[in-house]
Design a protein around this motif. Sequence first.
Motif: not given
Length: 194
Positions: A53-57, A69-75, A106-108
């Motif tokens: 899962v790859i978040g926005d931006n 199994n890698v998740t990237l939050a936004e930015g 996490g984000r950013g």
Amino acid sequence: MNNYIVHETAIIDDGAEIGAESRIWHWVHVCGGAKIGKSVSLGQNVFVGNKVVIGDNCKIQNNVSVYDNVTLAEGVFCGPSMVFTNVHNPRSLINRKNEYRDTYVGRGVTLGANCTIVCGVNIGEFAFVGAGAVVTTNVKPFALMVGVPAKLVGWMSEYGEQLDLPLEGYAECTCAHTGTTYRLVDGSIFQGLK
């Protein structure tokens, strides 16, 4: 018709979800189970696995493989040739696909060029992992991590500048670019009001 840009050399498997205004460049391979947000940039020769899962931006630079199994939050920024793993103790002669560990970024967060993120860790929002570092344990929000294995050497602002704060104790400082106050309390950063 797609509402994102795909270079003619890229391979997008059926079933992949890709958000609007994303850009997928030369020789990228996105597997069918991947979920990619809006305005994501996938640089040359990026691989995105099925259970990703790859978040926005997010911006993923050249030669990065984002494994299952890698998740990237936004930015999240992934520097060139940085590495994710998904098995803690791989052996070619032993199948360990049922032992993949979840990795959350996490984000950013910024992940510097050629750094390695060992599977099973969580990286807190706006952390900054220096080029070539090897992250083997969880990372606190706003932490600046460098070395092999990566160690906490300072704190970063949301803007991406090093904060003038000690590693432990209680202290405050203000980001010169944004006016935001950051408070260090018992080894954790809290972001204050402008």
